[in-house]
Design a protein around this motif. Structure first.
Motif, PDB file in Angstrom:
ATOM      1  N   UNK A  40       0.852  -1.180   0.000  1.00  0.00           N
ATOM      2  CA  UNK A  40       0.000   0.000   0.000  1.00  0.00           C
ATOM      3  C   UNK A  40       0.890   1.233   0.000  1.00  0.00           C
ATOM      4  N   UNK A  41       0.507   2.221  -0.814  1.00  0.00           N
ATOM      5  CA  UNK A  41       1.316   3.430  -0.884  1.00  0.00           C
ATOM      6  C   UNK A  41       0.402   4.625  -1.108  1.00  0.00           C
ATOM      7  N   UNK A  42       0.671   5.700  -0.406  1.00  0.00           N
ATOM      8  CA  UNK A  42      -0.049   6.953  -0.602  1.00  0.00           C
ATOM      9  C   UNK A  42       0.947   7.958  -1.167  1.00  0.00           C
ATOM     10  N   UNK A  43       0.611   8.537  -2.308  1.00  0.00           N
ATOM     11  CA  UNK A  43       1.483   9.489  -2.984  1.00  0.00           C
ATOM     12  C   UNK A  43       1.191  10.904  -2.499  1.00  0.00           C
ATOM     13  N   UNK A  44       2.127  11.838  -2.719  1.00  0.00           N
ATOM     14  CA  UNK A  44       1.946  13.213  -2.230  1.00  0.00           C
ATOM     15  C   UNK A  44       0.665  13.895  -2.715  1.00  0.00           C
ATOM     16  N   UNK A  45       0.173  13.507  -3.903  1.00  0.00           N
ATOM     17  CA  UNK A  45      -1.063  14.127  -4.394  1.00  0.00           C
ATOM     18  C   UNK A  45      -2.311  13.511  -3.782  1.00  0.00           C
ATOM     19  N   UNK A  46      -2.148  12.456  -2.948  1.00  0.00           N
ATOM     20  CA  UNK A  46      -3.273  11.821  -2.274  1.00  0.00           C
ATOM     21  C   UNK A  46      -3.745  10.534  -2.929  1.00  0.00           C
ATOM     22  N   UNK A  47      -3.161  10.184  -4.075  1.00  0.00           N
ATOM     23  CA  UNK A  47      -3.517   8.938  -4.751  1.00  0.00           C
ATOM     24  C   UNK A  47      -3.052   7.761  -3.907  1.00  0.00           C
ATOM     25  N   UNK A  48      -3.922   6.766  -3.776  1.00  0.00           N
ATOM     26  CA  UNK A  48      -3.559   5.536  -3.058  1.00  0.00           C
ATOM     27  C   UNK A  48      -3.409   4.425  -4.081  1.00  0.00           C
ATOM     28  N   UNK A  49      -2.273   3.727  -4.017  1.00  0.00           N
ATOM     29  CA  UNK A  49      -2.052   2.558  -4.873  1.00  0.00           C
ATOM     30  C   UNK A  49      -1.875   1.358  -3.977  1.00  0.00           C
ATOM     31  N   UNK A  50      -2.645   0.319  -4.247  1.00  0.00           N
ATOM     32  CA  UNK A  50      -2.683  -0.872  -3.411  1.00  0.00           C
ATOM     33  C   UNK A  50      -2.474  -2.088  -4.297  1.00  0.00           C
ATOM     34  N   UNK A  51      -1.705  -3.051  -3.801  1.00  0.00           N
ATOM     35  CA  UNK A  51      -1.552  -4.336  -4.480  1.00  0.00           C
ATOM     36  C   UNK A  51      -2.100  -5.400  -3.540  1.00  0.00           C
ATOM     37  N   UNK A  52      -3.056  -6.181  -4.055  1.00  0.00           N
ATOM     38  CA  UNK A  52      -3.652  -7.278  -3.294  1.00  0.00           C
ATOM     39  C   UNK A  52      -3.136  -8.594  -3.861  1.00  0.00           C
ATOM     40  N   UNK A  53      -3.137  -9.632  -3.039  1.00  0.00           N
ATOM     41  CA  UNK A  53      -2.720 -10.952  -3.511  1.00  0.00           C
ATOM     42  C   UNK A  53      -3.622 -12.022  -2.919  1.00  0.00           C
ATOM     43  N   UNK A  54      -3.651 -13.174  -3.607  1.00  0.00           N
ATOM     44  CA  UNK A  54      -4.358 -14.348  -3.105  1.00  0.00           C
ATOM     45  C   UNK A  54      -3.785 -15.574  -3.816  1.00  0.00           C
ATOM     46  N   UNK A  55      -4.060 -16.723  -3.254  1.00  0.00           N
ATOM     47  CA  UNK A  55      -3.643 -17.976  -3.896  1.00  0.00           C
ATOM     48  C   UNK A  55      -4.436 -18.156  -5.186  1.00  0.00           C
TER      49      UNK A  55
END
Length: 67
Positions: A40-55
């Motif tokens: 999970x990452x929040x960028x300075x402009x407020x955009x959130x980028x998330x990577x999810x995983x599963x089997x």
């Protein structure tokens, strides 16, 4: 766990998405899709980028649809 046993999904939430909304979105993915948080990452402009995983799930759709 080997990387080939996992599948990943990337989500991008626009700037202005508050924490409560982000948690609700991730909770739905975890509850109904069996996803777990990888990054999970929040960028300075407020955009959130998330990577999810599963089997990886065996099977999937058949090669043809019965009529």
């Amino acid at each position: 766990m080997a990387d080939r046993e996992l599948e990943y999904q990337k989500l991008t939430m626009p700037p202005g998405t508050d924490r409560r909304t982000a948690v609700a979105i991730l909770t739905l993915h975890a509850e109904f899709g069996d996803w777990e948080l990888d990054r999970s990452r929040i960028y300075p402009d407020g955009t959130r980028r998330v990577v999810l995983r599963r089997r990886r799930r065996p099977g999937g759709l058949p090669g043809y649809l019965p009529t």
